[in-house]
Every structure is written in C-alpha cells, then in structure tokens.
Design a protein around this motif. Sequence first.
Motif, mmCIF file in Angstrom:
data_model
loop_
_atom_site.group_PDB
_atom_site.id
_atom_site.type_symbol
_atom_site.label_atom_id
_atom_site.label_comp_id
_atom_site.label_asym_id
_atom_site.label_seq_id
_atom_site.Cartn_x
_atom_site.Cartn_y
_atom_site.Cartn_z
ATOM 1 N N TYR A 171 39.053 31.237 29.888
ATOM 2 C CA TYR A 171 38.273 32.324 30.170
ATOM 3 C C TYR A 171 37.857 32.457 31.817
ATOM 4 O O TYR A 171 37.541 33.585 32.058
ATOM 5 C CB TYR A 171 36.584 31.820 29.589
ATOM 6 C CG TYR A 171 36.892 31.986 27.925
ATOM 7 C CD1 TYR A 171 36.448 33.296 27.465
ATOM 8 C CD2 TYR A 171 36.943 30.670 27.273
ATOM 9 C CE1 TYR A 171 36.454 33.182 25.876
ATOM 10 C CE2 TYR A 171 37.235 30.715 25.752
ATOM 11 C CZ TYR A 171 36.788 32.048 25.140
ATOM 12 O OH TYR A 171 36.963 32.152 23.907
ATOM 13 N N SER A 174 40.561 34.982 32.539
ATOM 14 C CA SER A 174 40.434 36.437 32.035
ATOM 15 C C SER A 174 39.452 37.050 32.916
ATOM 16 O O SER A 174 39.566 38.318 33.131
ATOM 17 C CB SER A 174 39.928 36.363 30.668
ATOM 18 O OG SER A 174 40.702 35.802 29.739
ATOM 19 N N TRP A 175 38.539 36.116 33.283
ATOM 20 C CA TRP A 175 37.475 36.830 34.094
ATOM 21 C C TRP A 175 37.754 37.367 35.517
ATOM 22 O O TRP A 175 37.502 38.401 35.728
ATOM 23 C CB TRP A 175 36.141 35.619 34.232
ATOM 24 C CG TRP A 175 34.989 36.122 35.037
ATOM 25 C CD1 TRP A 175 34.228 37.382 35.199
ATOM 26 C CD2 TRP A 175 34.318 35.300 35.872
ATOM 27 N NE1 TRP A 175 33.333 37.310 35.765
ATOM 28 C CE2 TRP A 175 33.254 36.151 36.440
ATOM 29 C CE3 TRP A 175 34.249 33.898 36.486
ATOM 30 C CZ2 TRP A 175 32.081 35.630 37.157
ATOM 31 C CZ3 TRP A 175 33.229 33.498 37.426
ATOM 32 C CH2 TRP A 175 32.539 34.517 37.742
ATOM 33 N N GLN A 178 40.220 40.573 35.021
ATOM 34 C CA GLN A 178 39.277 41.519 34.700
ATOM 35 C C GLN A 178 38.699 42.184 36.023
ATOM 36 O O GLN A 178 38.635 43.538 36.232
ATOM 37 C CB GLN A 178 38.335 41.162 33.481
ATOM 38 C CG GLN A 178 37.420 42.411 33.300
ATOM 39 C CD GLN A 178 38.106 43.428 32.212
ATOM 40 O OE1 GLN A 178 38.901 42.890 31.481
ATOM 41 N NE2 GLN A 178 37.624 44.481 32.021
ATOM 42 N N GLU A 420 31.467 45.600 35.446
ATOM 43 C CA GLU A 420 32.552 44.939 36.144
ATOM 44 C C GLU A 420 32.098 44.557 37.461
ATOM 45 O O GLU A 420 32.579 43.480 38.142
ATOM 46 C CB GLU A 420 33.845 45.528 36.029
ATOM 47 C CG GLU A 420 35.138 45.031 36.651
ATOM 48 C CD GLU A 420 36.281 45.917 36.211
ATOM 49 O OE1 GLU A 420 36.937 46.204 37.287
ATOM 50 O OE2 GLU A 420 36.779 46.070 35.225
ATOM 51 N N SER A 423 29.834 41.609 37.615
ATOM 52 C CA SER A 423 30.596 40.548 37.382
ATOM 53 C C SER A 423 31.314 40.026 38.618
ATOM 54 O O SER A 423 31.430 38.731 38.866
ATOM 55 C CB SER A 423 31.555 40.805 36.216
ATOM 56 O OG SER A 423 32.263 39.420 35.882
ATOM 57 N N HIS A 427 30.905 36.698 40.685
ATOM 58 C CA HIS A 427 31.883 35.726 41.105
ATOM 59 C C HIS A 427 31.828 35.630 42.740
ATOM 60 O O HIS A 427 32.029 34.208 43.268
ATOM 61 C CB HIS A 427 33.242 36.378 40.618
ATOM 62 C CG HIS A 427 34.368 35.479 41.060
ATOM 63 N ND1 HIS A 427 35.155 35.737 42.309
ATOM 64 C CD2 HIS A 427 35.161 34.211 40.559
ATOM 65 C CE1 HIS A 427 35.943 34.698 42.458
ATOM 66 N NE2 HIS A 427 36.024 33.956 41.335
#
Length: 470
Positions: A171, A174-175, A178, A420, A423, A427
């Motif tokens: 995960y 993928s994160w 993306q 996005e 997100s 991060h």
Amino acid sequence: MAQKQHIAIFTTASLPWMTGTAVNPLFRAAYLAQDSDRDITLVIPWLSLKDQALVYPNKITFSSLVEHEAYVYWWLKEKADVISGFKITFYPGKFSKEKRSILPVGDITETIPDEVADIAILEEPEHLTWYHHGRRWKTKFRKVIGVVHTNYLEYVKREKNGQIQAFLLKYVNSWVIQIYCHKVVRLSAATQDLPRSIICNVHGVNPKFLEVGQMKHGLIVEGGQKAFSKGPYFIGKMVWSKGYTELLQLLSQHQNELSDLQVDLYGNGEDFDDIQKSFSKLTLGVRIYPGRDHVDSLFHDYKVFINPSTTDVVCTTTAEALAMGKIVICANHPSNEFFRQFPNCHMYNTGNEFVQLTLRALVEEPLPLTDGLRHALSWEAATERFVEAAELNEAIQEKTPLSPKPLVQMSSDDWRKSVEEASALLHNTVSGIEVARCAFGAIPETLQPDEQLCKELGLDFPEHKMLFRH
C-alpha cells in the motif's frame, strides 16, 4: 521547430556496483541520447568514502565527482563500446546496510534546474520516493515516468514478519507512486499492480553479449565446430534471495538423478560463505567462484545457464545468456515471460521437469538466434519499446498547478487531483518528521545532506542551497 526534450533519469545505484539499477539506466541514457532531439541527464547517487567501501567491488573508490563521472563514461566505452552523449550529475546518497541499497538524502529534485525540468524517469520510483521530502515530482516536472525494477514484496516476504511487512509495503508503494508518477512501466507481471502502469520489458543487453552470440553461431555454421565445451553455470549476487535458495533446494532434492552434473556458481555478496558451506554438503559437483563480469571470456564456453530465481522482475543475466547463444533453464514464472519467445529458453514447473530439461540441455545444441530475436534483446529495441510505453512522443502535459479551483467549478478530474495533492501534502508532512521517517525504515538524519556530503557535492552547509554540480 519542435522544442528539445529534456529528460532526467534518476536511479538508485551507480557503477562500479554491478547491479541492474546501475547498468540498465546507464544504457537507457546512452541510447535515448542517440536521438538529437533529446537532451539526457543521468542522475546517480554520490556516496561518501566510507559508504563507497561498503558498496563498490574490488576496493574501487572515488575522491571526487569528476573521478566517478569519468569512470562511468570509461566503463560504457570500454565494456560496451558505446559512446556517451549524455550528461551525468549526482545526488547525495547513503547506503543502508539493513536494506542493502542506497537511499537518497534530501530533496533530490533540486539536482535539475527548473528551466529544464521537463521529463523525469524514476528508475525504481517507489525506492526514490518512500522518504522523499521536498518539492513534489509532478510539480517540478511536466511528466514523471516510473520504471519498476524490483519485486520488493517478494524480498520482504522472506524476512522476519515478512507477510505483514509485504502487506504494508504494497500500500505504501501504491501510495507514493500514485502521488509522484504520471505513468509507470513495470518490466514484468512479477511486480505488484500499480496505478497508471503498463507491463513492458524496456531493458536490453550490452551489445558485447550479442557479439559473443554471433561469434558462436559463426563457429557452428561456417566452421562446423563445437561452440560450447562446458556444461551448466549460474551467475548472480551471492545472497540467498537471488536464486541460490531455489537452486540448493532443486539440487539437493534430485541429487540421484543429477549425479553426474557439474555446476559452477559465480558471485560476490554477503552470503558467500554461507552459500559455499551449504552447497559443499551436496554429493553433486558444485564449484563456487568469486563474481566476474558476465561478458568475460571465461563464460563463453558454457552451454547451459541455470537460473531458478523467482525474485527477479526480468533477469538481466538470463537475457545475456540467451544473447550469447546459450540454453537457459528457468522457472515458469511471470518474471520470465519475455523470454518465452526464445527457443533456447526452457521453463520448468516442477523439480522433475527441471531435471528432465537440464539433462536434455546437456546433450543438445542451442538453436541459432534469428535476426528478429537478436534485435529484441538489443538496447535499440528496448529503447523503441520504452519510447512507446512511456509515451515520450506524446504531448507533454502542463505541470500540476498549485492553486485549486473553487469547489463549484471543480470537475471529477479536478476532485481527483485535489485528493491527490492532499495525499501528497500528507506524505510530505510525514516524511519531514524524523521519528516517523525512522519508524518506516529511513536512515537517521537524512532529511538533509550532512556536512561531509555537502562538502563533496559542493553544497553550502547548513543552508543546503541548490548548488549541486551539473
């Protein structure tokens, strides 16, 4: 006139470390640069002397960036007879003993000036972005392409609490992909499924291997000579996860059927002594030697390449063995799908099939490569596949805008981009917290280059201004 493409290729390793992420991006840079409409920069990690001693073989070290740069260009000309038409620049890196890999230090997007930040190719995008803290890749570059080299999930599963780690890593990968990549090229289906990804083998082989194959073919066709005088061998980094576990299991379970077999193993690595000790217990004739360059004349006379590894994504040494005209015995696994088209590649599903194929390979002769198959292994063909898969000739989209639209004006695509960006902000926040970084496996104190790295790279310390060498 069309504007020149500026492409920066970031990778996680560099020569003289003979690993896939050092060699393959180097060839990609060299062959993409053969198009005069492209301006290519290869961005590789710089390691301080103490880390160089841990990573680079044969006690090779560099005291300056110029010295390291010259070595890379020399190797390309000397070992592959390829003339470089690209630039090299460096980002600060540190070697993680735990991960056995190099990790970036600081914001490595700063190595490329904004005015030429068009296309970024991230070789191992998950690796380059796990701990990235700084400018967002999609904001800096108009197009970001990831090339997935490594089956990290398979490696992690073999560690303590591996299943749990692999679940979380899946995960996380993928994160970050993306967030940071517009498009991803997976070399084979052996990698995890990822957002915006396509499966395509975009690697080739050093042209020297194809020259060996043509020479061997000439011996058979023109002189009627026996081209191969030795039996089976395997070459790979001497760590258990690189195929040695599977090979030991196969040989130990079928010692009776393969009683006359003589196998030579070549490699260097952390598990060399343990591997040597384990294989010495077999009743078969297994000889273990230090690693050598696969194109070395020592390997030319081996007829059969055995590669049981299931952790590779696309095995470079398998492609090289096929290019040299050898028979390859490998597992029927997604990582080997590209090689299914080659008549000299024999795949097994069971241990019994492995025995049958190996014994048959010892008495039969390899079939000559057709021109089409020879081309498929070349870097010319790999570059053609990459340009198509990465859509390099498509119009480049605008850089991701920083200011969002009012809610009432937002389309579904705008909503997706806003989520996005949120997100990405999350991060960036987490990756900027030292405790959180270390908890997820980052090397301590790697948010910014330390004083030694700054000195070696020509950076100001402690301001860390953008003074990377180009």
